[in-house]
Design a protein around this motif. Structure first.
Motif, mmCIF file in Angstrom:
data_model
loop_
_atom_site.group_PDB
_atom_site.id
_atom_site.type_symbol
_atom_site.label_atom_id
_atom_site.label_comp_id
_atom_site.label_asym_id
_atom_site.label_seq_id
_atom_site.Cartn_x
_atom_site.Cartn_y
_atom_site.Cartn_z
ATOM 1 N N LEU A 1 1.002 -1.034 -0.217
ATOM 2 C CA LEU A 1 0.056 -0.219 -0.076
ATOM 3 C C LEU A 1 0.535 1.749 0.019
ATOM 4 O O LEU A 1 1.696 1.028 1.633
ATOM 5 N N GLY A 2 0.829 1.761 -0.924
ATOM 6 C CA GLY A 2 1.612 3.628 -0.613
ATOM 7 C C GLY A 2 0.668 4.448 0.384
ATOM 8 O O GLY A 2 -0.321 3.880 0.327
ATOM 9 N N GLU A 3 0.794 5.600 -0.202
ATOM 10 C CA GLU A 3 0.701 6.184 0.700
ATOM 11 C C GLU A 3 -0.677 7.270 -0.222
ATOM 12 O O GLU A 3 -1.704 7.020 0.842
ATOM 13 N N ARG A 4 -0.636 6.885 -1.325
ATOM 14 C CA ARG A 4 -2.473 7.107 -1.821
ATOM 15 C C ARG A 4 -2.905 6.464 -1.102
ATOM 16 O O ARG A 4 -4.554 6.981 -0.848
ATOM 17 N N GLU A 5 -2.790 5.503 -1.774
ATOM 18 C CA GLU A 5 -3.874 4.166 -0.858
ATOM 19 C C GLU A 5 -3.999 4.017 0.502
ATOM 20 O O GLU A 5 -5.324 4.052 0.769
ATOM 21 N N ARG A 6 -2.891 4.072 1.144
ATOM 22 C CA ARG A 6 -3.705 4.596 2.859
ATOM 23 C C ARG A 6 -4.345 5.178 3.221
ATOM 24 O O ARG A 6 -5.221 5.856 3.835
ATOM 25 N N GLU A 7 -3.996 6.210 2.305
ATOM 26 C CA GLU A 7 -5.013 7.810 2.591
ATOM 27 C C GLU A 7 -6.023 7.560 2.250
ATOM 28 O O GLU A 7 -6.908 8.031 3.225
ATOM 29 N N LEU A 8 -6.163 7.168 1.065
ATOM 30 C CA LEU A 8 -7.633 6.307 1.216
ATOM 31 C C LEU A 8 -8.384 6.078 2.043
ATOM 32 O O LEU A 8 -10.014 5.908 2.424
ATOM 33 N N VAL A 9 -7.541 4.866 3.050
ATOM 34 C CA VAL A 9 -8.504 3.810 3.628
ATOM 35 C C VAL A 9 -8.676 5.002 4.794
ATOM 36 O O VAL A 9 -10.084 4.584 5.094
ATOM 37 N N ASN A 10 -8.016 5.445 5.590
ATOM 38 C CA ASN A 10 -8.085 6.601 6.393
ATOM 39 C C ASN A 10 -9.449 7.345 6.204
ATOM 40 O O ASN A 10 -9.860 7.704 7.117
ATOM 41 N N ARG A 11 -9.258 8.130 4.535
ATOM 42 C CA ARG A 11 -10.586 8.580 4.931
ATOM 43 C C ARG A 11 -11.625 8.278 5.142
ATOM 44 O O ARG A 11 -13.215 8.456 5.878
ATOM 45 N N TRP A 12 -11.731 7.263 4.482
ATOM 46 C CA TRP A 12 -12.587 6.350 4.639
ATOM 47 C C TRP A 12 -13.680 5.528 6.163
ATOM 48 O O TRP A 12 -14.187 6.026 6.674
ATOM 49 N N ALA A 13 -11.871 5.278 6.670
ATOM 50 C CA ALA A 13 -12.515 4.751 7.781
ATOM 51 C C ALA A 13 -12.864 5.641 8.668
ATOM 52 O O ALA A 13 -13.964 5.827 10.053
ATOM 53 N N PHE A 14 -12.046 7.130 8.088
ATOM 54 C CA PHE A 14 -12.864 8.343 9.209
ATOM 55 C C PHE A 14 -14.064 8.448 9.243
ATOM 56 O O PHE A 14 -14.728 9.077 10.952
ATOM 57 N N GLU A 15 -14.383 8.291 8.100
ATOM 58 C CA GLU A 15 -15.998 8.072 7.801
ATOM 59 C C GLU A 15 -17.364 7.185 8.986
ATOM 60 O O GLU A 15 -17.678 7.633 9.911
ATOM 61 N N GLY A 16 -16.032 5.838 8.908
ATOM 62 C CA GLY A 16 -16.909 4.945 9.848
ATOM 63 C C GLY A 16 -16.604 5.580 11.121
ATOM 64 O O GLY A 16 -17.567 5.518 12.033
ATOM 65 N N GLU A 17 -15.570 5.817 11.664
ATOM 66 C CA GLU A 17 -15.583 6.157 13.115
ATOM 67 C C GLU A 17 -16.190 7.566 13.317
ATOM 68 O O GLU A 17 -16.941 7.818 14.950
ATOM 69 N N ARG A 18 -16.469 8.400 12.113
ATOM 70 C CA ARG A 18 -17.402 9.809 12.809
ATOM 71 C C ARG A 18 -19.081 8.867 13.303
ATOM 72 O O ARG A 18 -19.858 9.827 13.772
ATOM 73 N N ILE A 19 -19.473 7.874 12.231
ATOM 74 C CA ILE A 19 -20.734 6.611 12.793
ATOM 75 C C ILE A 19 -20.712 6.522 14.034
ATOM 76 O O ILE A 19 -21.455 6.956 15.072
ATOM 77 N N ILE A 20 -19.822 6.089 14.073
ATOM 78 C CA ILE A 20 -19.272 5.543 16.007
ATOM 79 C C ILE A 20 -19.453 6.516 17.053
ATOM 80 O O ILE A 20 -20.165 6.488 17.812
ATOM 81 N N HIS A 21 -18.493 6.962 16.249
ATOM 82 C CA HIS A 21 -17.745 8.078 17.170
ATOM 83 C C HIS A 21 -18.746 9.715 17.989
ATOM 84 O O HIS A 21 -18.917 10.403 18.760
ATOM 85 N N GLY A 22 -19.535 10.740 16.576
ATOM 86 C CA GLY A 22 -19.468 11.496 16.226
ATOM 87 C C GLY A 22 -18.104 12.674 15.979
ATOM 88 O O GLY A 22 -18.545 12.612 15.120
ATOM 89 N N ARG A 23 -17.452 13.070 16.894
ATOM 90 C CA ARG A 23 -16.294 13.807 16.616
ATOM 91 C C ARG A 23 -14.750 13.207 17.439
ATOM 92 O O ARG A 23 -14.540 13.538 17.961
ATOM 93 N N PRO A 24 -14.792 12.080 16.895
ATOM 94 C CA PRO A 24 -13.896 11.350 16.915
ATOM 95 C C PRO A 24 -12.327 12.669 16.249
ATOM 96 O O PRO A 24 -12.444 13.210 15.237
ATOM 97 N N SER A 25 -10.901 11.871 16.867
ATOM 98 C CA SER A 25 -9.815 13.390 16.953
ATOM 99 C C SER A 25 -9.320 12.547 15.348
ATOM 100 O O SER A 25 -9.002 13.814 14.528
ATOM 101 N N GLY A 26 -9.479 11.365 14.584
ATOM 102 C CA GLY A 26 -8.612 11.096 13.427
ATOM 103 C C GLY A 26 -7.714 10.079 13.786
ATOM 104 O O GLY A 26 -6.962 10.164 13.398
ATOM 105 N N ILE A 27 -6.904 10.508 15.221
ATOM 106 C CA ILE A 27 -5.881 9.388 15.751
ATOM 107 C C ILE A 27 -6.205 8.195 15.790
ATOM 108 O O ILE A 27 -5.080 8.373 14.984
ATOM 109 N N ASP A 28 -6.812 7.813 16.361
ATOM 110 C CA ASP A 28 -6.912 6.502 16.095
ATOM 111 C C ASP A 28 -5.975 5.644 14.727
ATOM 112 O O ASP A 28 -6.099 4.836 14.005
ATOM 113 N N ASN A 29 -7.376 5.862 13.669
ATOM 114 C CA ASN A 29 -7.789 5.423 12.357
ATOM 115 C C ASN A 29 -6.641 5.660 11.541
ATOM 116 O O ASN A 29 -6.071 5.203 11.358
#
Lengths: 386, 386
Positions: free
Chosen positions: B176-204
């Motif tokens: 996984l390159g930087e671009r791929e990881r960045e995409l994973v990270n952004r989707w995961a952050f949206e998932g975190e938002r559903i779970i946590h409301g206002r996550p910091s983005g640190i965990d993902n």
């Protein structure tokens, strides 16, 4: 003539260790005292100077002529003009005390007796007398037992010598003015120097003047407590090396200068806040309960900062954990690494809770005292009729 | 086609709470992971989307047509263009999940399943598949279990949809390159938002990129750890209310602004120092043992400062006391008030000592994990032959 003097011990409410690094600390008197009973005329004991340390079950006795051989009068100061004990004099005192076969391990006792002799002869001269000392302060636990001994002794000797001769109040206690207390304090400080080498002067000042004292960068400011406070003082009985603890904090500050300077700054702010609350009395809108809660919070904050300096100890943490179970806040007082722990006892706390906490603490081998904080300083009572 | 993805959890090494007040904090990945196994073609299961949460022994199943009724395709984003879940969409998801009779008390599970559905449909569309989720991260303990779930899920779905289609390394993992990881990270952050409301983005971010991350004032900086570190992670299993703890610290800061701002400053300095040591690797004169000692000191300092914020807990103190008996340094990680505690395991610590400590901690009802710190981020492995 019989003279009774009693002088309180002290606790550090906040700021220990940080004070070494230029921050404010607050000390307060506690109503645990050292008492000196001075009997100046004992039939059958003429020509003797006697010292009885009741709690230690120890008696010392010197013939006045023997003392005069060791400490010629021309080498001694006058009771009204305080001087420090020279190193030559110190050697003579130690030789005189050494005749009493004090075990080498008990160097603290030897210097304490030396301080007694120095203060006695310097203030009262070569009078025949017996001094009986009792104390409900544990020795060497950071509660200022040596200072309270020096203060009570100096005050009784200054009364014996007639250097302080105030009027008495209705309880028979001398009404000591600022000048008298200052003299007591200075002599006591010289006694403390014999015992501790380089004392800060805080312990004897609190013991002499009572109440509270804020100290910062070597300057002492007396504070009048407007808030009645009770503390549970738990003596962990764990001996500690104050010098090593102070050095350890300084080394940590050297390794992490930025973080540690912020730690010290936080404590400085806590000391300032705490002294403001304590002085406030009934003069503001906060109830006593609200003030007690604020003090508890400040104590908790100060304790955390002490933990971050690395001066806590398993025994201290045990006290913290035990009192926390009863929703009580505690902090170490003094150098840490063992020693004593303070627990604020809120005014509305039921006494059976206090009893329970004490029972649990004592079951761990600790020693507990309940003390009122910020009471008066040294008291002297003279009975001429005896 | 079978896709396996695993994504690590995280710990906060230092700076929790202070980070809310603008100070630096450092988070690191741990080698405890959530694994998602995605089976895209199940004979006999055509037309179904299935989710199996192995650790909870739970299975969910929806017919694809039912999902299409609820979530029409024109309302969905494309897998390559990350969008957030609208409130309208969120309501539809909740209604869909509610058909599964999740007990009301388990709101965490319901939002987790909602996040699963949202990520699945948004990234992979209306494909038939089964997702099997396993994790060795305790849930809701501050170790980033939900983020690692979202990251592993997003990565496996992006692989399933062909949006990330890198070459594989010798272990069969996609590179996984930087671009791929960045995409994973952004989707995961949206998932975190559903779970946590206002996550910091640190965990993902930690889960996606691995290693360590310093975060300050909303900015994340990735840190490459040069020092192999092992931690004992003790889950006290004491549930806590993170929001209330964060609010409590803010209130204390409001009551004692000067003291608390110094407390935060001290932590900021500790985070900076810690990240410098961890990045240093073999590039300076300090031995690993000296670095471990420095880290222990910084952890002790940070823990004291957390205690001064009032976010410790009896269970945390119990872990501290227990590990102290073995001369090990611990600090809480995350919000405090229970949750997890870190204990640095120095490289020269004999394994029988670790075993003993764990035995004592587990005898108190705690759950222990040994974790290596700062390893790689999400991994995805695609097996086309199945």
């Amino acid at each position: 003539m019989e003279i009774r003097a009693r002088a309180p011990g002290k606790i550090i409410l906040c700021g220990e260790h940080a004070v070494v690094h230029g921050c404010a600390a607050v000390a307060a008197s506690i109503d645990l005292c050292t008492q000196v009973l001075l009997q100046s005329s004992q039939d059958g004991d003429v020509g003797l100077l006697q010292l009885e340390l009741k709690d230690l079950n120890l008696q010392f006795s010197w013939s006045i002529s023997r003392i005069q051989d060791f400490l010629p009068s021309e080498t001694l100061p006058l009771s009204s003009s305080v001087e420090c004990c020279s190193s030559d004099m110190m050697e003579r005192l130690i030789a005189l005390v050494a005749e009493h076969n004090i075990p080498e391990a008990n160097i603290g006792l030897a210097v304490g007796v030396s301080a007694f002799l120095w203060l006695y002869i310097s203030i009262a001269g070569f009078k025949t007398a017996k001094a009986i000392v009792t104390s409900n302060l544990p020795m060497g636990s950071g509660l200022g037992s040596s200072a309270s001994f020096c203060v009570a002794l100096s005050a009784s000797l200054l009364a014996l010598s007639g250097t302080i001769s105030s009027a008495s109040d209705q309880d028979g206690n001398l009404v000591l003015g600022e000048r008298e207390r200052e003299l007591v304090n200075r002599w006591a400080f010289e006694g403390e120097r014999i015992i501790h080498g380089r004392p800060s002067g805080i312990d004897n000042s609190v013991s002499t003047f009572g109440n509270m004292i804020m100290f910062k960068s070597g300057e002492l400011t007396r504070i009048k407590a407007g808030l009645p406070l009770k503390m549970l003082i738990t003596n962990t009985k764990v001996g500690r090396n104050t010098k090593a603890l102070v050095a350890g904090v300084a080394e940590r500050a050297g390794r992490h200068p930025e973080a540690m300077s912020s730690v010290f700054k936080a404590i400085d702010a806590i000391s300032m806040e705490l002294s403001t609350i304590i002085q406030s009395g009934a003069s503001d809108d906060l109830s006593i309960i609200e003030k007690e809660e604020k003090l508890q919070e400040l104590m908790e904050m100060n304790m955390g900062l002490l933990q971050s300096m690395g001066v806590s100890h398993a025994s201290i943490e045990m006290v913290l954990q035990t009192t926390l179970k009863y929703k009580l806040t505690s902090k170490l007082t003094g150098a840490g690494g063992g020693g004593c722990v303070l627990t604020l006892l809120p005014s509305l706390l039921p006494s059976n809770v206090v009893e329970k906490v004490i029972a649990v603490l004592e079951s761990h081998g600790f020693q507990c005292f309940i003390a009122a904080i910020g009471g008066g300083g040294v008291e002297v009572c003279v009975n001429h009729r005896l």
